[in-house]
Structures are given as C-alpha cells and as structure tokens.
Design a protein around this motif. Structure first.
Motif, PDB file in Angstrom:
ATOM      1  N   ILE A  81       7.170  37.145 -37.276  1.00  0.00           N
ATOM      2  CA  ILE A  81       8.064  38.122 -37.048  1.00  0.00           C
ATOM      3  C   ILE A  81       9.398  37.312 -37.476  1.00  0.00           C
ATOM      4  O   ILE A  81       9.467  36.112 -37.381  1.00  0.00           O
ATOM      5  N   SER A  82      10.025  38.211 -38.288  1.00  0.00           N
ATOM      6  CA  SER A  82      11.489  37.754 -38.650  1.00  0.00           C
ATOM      7  C   SER A  82      12.616  38.723 -38.536  1.00  0.00           C
ATOM      8  O   SER A  82      12.161  39.987 -38.472  1.00  0.00           O
ATOM      9  N   ARG A  83      13.876  38.487 -38.676  1.00  0.00           N
ATOM     10  CA  ARG A  83      14.769  39.357 -38.609  1.00  0.00           C
ATOM     11  C   ARG A  83      16.093  39.215 -39.621  1.00  0.00           C
ATOM     12  O   ARG A  83      16.202  37.972 -39.901  1.00  0.00           O
ATOM     13  N   ASP A  84      16.660  40.196 -40.103  1.00  0.00           N
ATOM     14  CA  ASP A  84      17.736  40.182 -41.291  1.00  0.00           C
ATOM     15  C   ASP A  84      18.913  40.795 -40.307  1.00  0.00           C
ATOM     16  O   ASP A  84      19.161  41.802 -40.540  1.00  0.00           O
ATOM     17  N   ASN A  85      19.714  39.836 -39.646  1.00  0.00           N
ATOM     18  CA  ASN A  85      20.985  40.395 -38.926  1.00  0.00           C
ATOM     19  C   ASN A  85      21.807  41.154 -39.638  1.00  0.00           C
ATOM     20  O   ASN A  85      22.676  41.927 -39.403  1.00  0.00           O
ATOM     21  N   ALA A  86      21.860  40.562 -41.077  1.00  0.00           N
ATOM     22  CA  ALA A  86      23.163  41.171 -42.027  1.00  0.00           C
ATOM     23  C   ALA A  86      22.697  42.501 -42.220  1.00  0.00           C
ATOM     24  O   ALA A  86      23.570  43.307 -42.541  1.00  0.00           O
ATOM     25  N   ARG A  87      21.428  43.076 -42.287  1.00  0.00           N
ATOM     26  CA  ARG A  87      21.058  44.078 -42.585  1.00  0.00           C
ATOM     27  C   ARG A  87      20.248  45.152 -41.505  1.00  0.00           C
ATOM     28  O   ARG A  87      19.639  46.216 -41.759  1.00  0.00           O
ATOM     29  N   ASN A  88      20.379  44.514 -40.328  1.00  0.00           N
ATOM     30  CA  ASN A  88      19.548  45.257 -39.144  1.00  0.00           C
ATOM     31  C   ASN A  88      18.207  45.643 -39.339  1.00  0.00           C
ATOM     32  O   ASN A  88      17.592  46.799 -39.144  1.00  0.00           O
ATOM     33  N   TRP A  89      17.471  44.524 -40.083  1.00  0.00           N
ATOM     34  CA  TRP A  89      16.149  45.062 -40.209  1.00  0.00           C
ATOM     35  C   TRP A  89      15.363  43.729 -39.430  1.00  0.00           C
ATOM     36  O   TRP A  89      15.595  42.630 -39.032  1.00  0.00           O
ATOM     37  N   VAL A  90      13.908  44.083 -38.986  1.00  0.00           N
ATOM     38  CA  VAL A  90      13.204  43.072 -38.278  1.00  0.00           C
ATOM     39  C   VAL A  90      11.784  43.457 -39.059  1.00  0.00           C
ATOM     40  O   VAL A  90      11.555  44.478 -39.413  1.00  0.00           O
ATOM     41  N   PHE A  91      11.091  42.459 -39.136  1.00  0.00           N
ATOM     42  CA  PHE A  91       9.829  42.483 -39.886  1.00  0.00           C
ATOM     43  C   PHE A  91       8.801  41.798 -39.278  1.00  0.00           C
ATOM     44  O   PHE A  91       8.934  41.045 -38.322  1.00  0.00           O
ATOM     45  N   LEU A  92       7.268  42.269 -39.817  1.00  0.00           N
ATOM     46  CA  LEU A  92       6.285  41.538 -39.237  1.00  0.00           C
ATOM     47  C   LEU A  92       5.505  41.453 -40.589  1.00  0.00           C
ATOM     48  O   LEU A  92       4.907  42.575 -41.168  1.00  0.00           O
ATOM     49  N   ARG A  93       5.175  40.012 -41.081  1.00  0.00           N
ATOM     50  CA  ARG A  93       4.419  39.662 -42.107  1.00  0.00           C
ATOM     51  C   ARG A  93       3.011  39.471 -41.514  1.00  0.00           C
ATOM     52  O   ARG A  93       3.052  38.638 -40.478  1.00  0.00           O
ATOM     53  N   MET A  94       1.939  40.150 -42.051  1.00  0.00           N
ATOM     54  CA  MET A  94       0.797  39.821 -41.746  1.00  0.00           C
ATOM     55  C   MET A  94      -0.446  39.418 -42.706  1.00  0.00           C
ATOM     56  O   MET A  94      -0.473  40.148 -43.635  1.00  0.00           O
ATOM     57  N   ASN A  95      -0.804  38.367 -42.488  1.00  0.00           N
ATOM     58  CA  ASN A  95      -1.571  37.669 -43.050  1.00  0.00           C
ATOM     59  C   ASN A  95      -2.908  37.483 -42.650  1.00  0.00           C
ATOM     60  O   ASN A  95      -3.083  37.574 -41.423  1.00  0.00           O
ATOM     61  N   MET A  96      -3.907  37.192 -43.499  1.00  0.00           N
ATOM     62  CA  MET A  96      -5.308  37.098 -43.337  1.00  0.00           C
ATOM     63  C   MET A  96      -5.967  38.386 -42.097  1.00  0.00           C
ATOM     64  O   MET A  96      -6.605  37.914 -41.125  1.00  0.00           O
ATOM     65  N   LEU A  97      -5.422  39.512 -42.672  1.00  0.00           N
ATOM     66  CA  LEU A  97      -5.684  40.564 -41.679  1.00  0.00           C
ATOM     67  C   LEU A  97      -7.335  40.710 -41.481  1.00  0.00           C
ATOM     68  O   LEU A  97      -8.115  40.423 -42.469  1.00  0.00           O
ATOM     69  N   LYS A  98      -7.628  41.188 -40.281  1.00  0.00           N
ATOM     70  CA  LYS A  98      -8.764  41.454 -39.691  1.00  0.00           C
ATOM     71  C   LYS A  98      -9.081  42.791 -39.681  1.00  0.00           C
ATOM     72  O   LYS A  98      -8.213  43.352 -39.188  1.00  0.00           O
ATOM     73  N   PRO A  99     -10.469  43.586 -39.373  1.00  0.00           N
ATOM     74  CA  PRO A  99     -10.683  44.694 -38.894  1.00  0.00           C
ATOM     75  C   PRO A  99     -10.202  44.929 -37.523  1.00  0.00           C
ATOM     76  O   PRO A  99      -9.780  45.982 -37.162  1.00  0.00           O
ATOM     77  N   ASP A 100     -10.165  44.059 -36.755  1.00  0.00           N
ATOM     78  CA  ASP A 100      -9.604  44.181 -35.345  1.00  0.00           C
ATOM     79  C   ASP A 100      -8.005  44.106 -35.257  1.00  0.00           C
ATOM     80  O   ASP A 100      -7.572  44.858 -34.300  1.00  0.00           O
TER      81      ASP A 100
END
Length: 114
Positions: free
Chosen positions: A69-88
C-alpha cells in the motif's frame, strides 16, 4: 461531498500482478488514514492493508510480502500493488478512509483464475 473513486482490478492468472488506485475528493487527504478492504462472496469484508497519514503501513498476514500500500499526497491518491496473486485473493476490493465513518470507494473486482 467527500468521495472515493477507485480504478484498476480485472481478471489475471495466478502469479500475475495488479495495481488498484483510489482518488480521494473533498477533504484534506494529507491528514487521512487509508485502508484497502476486500470481500469475497459469502465472506465478511476484511482489512488487507492500511496506511497512516504519515506513511506507516500494516498488512494482513495473508497478503504480507505480496501486497504494497502506498499514497501520493500531492495528488490525493492511495494505491494497492498486488503481486504474486492467488485464487484466494479473488474478491471485491474497496478503498476506505479509516478516520471517517462509512466513507468507501465504489469497489472494484479482482479475479485470479487460470
């Protein structure tokens, strides 16, 4: 007038990656604590990652080491980068303001399937 607008999600195969984005409108984003939640059919909504206004992060054990999880305070964004995704990991994912009651994004579907 405070609202959260999400983007991202989709269908991927196991092991692939996705990034979810959430734009926060109508409030001073820099003072907000943010979370990403997910809900699979027939299951309760669960917190998978959170980030404070100062950038401190926490993760559910099920996603630790794979999601960021990360955020860009300059542009009012929050992100969720999801790697190695599983069916669950298949679920509807929601962005939420942690320090404001019932302030959610609209949700975006993540489906992990071969």
């Amino acid at each position: 007038q405070v609202r959260l607008v999400q983007s991202g999600g989709g269908l991927v195969q196991p092991g692939e990656s996705l990034r979810l984005s959430c734009t926060v409108l109508g409030i001073n984003f820099r003072i907000t604590d943010m979370g990403w939640y997910r809900q699979a059919p027939g299951k309760e909504r669960e917190l998978v990652a959170s980030i404070t206004s100062s950038g401190s992060t926490k993760y559910a054990d099920s996603v630790k080491g794979r999601f960021t999880i990360s955020r860009d305070n300059a542009r009012n964004w929050v992100f969720l980068r999801m790697n190695m995704l599983k069916p669950d990991d298949t679920a509807m994912y929601y962005c939420k303001m942690e320090n404001r009651k019932d302030t959610w994004g609209q949700g975006t579907q993540v489906t992990v399937s071969s």
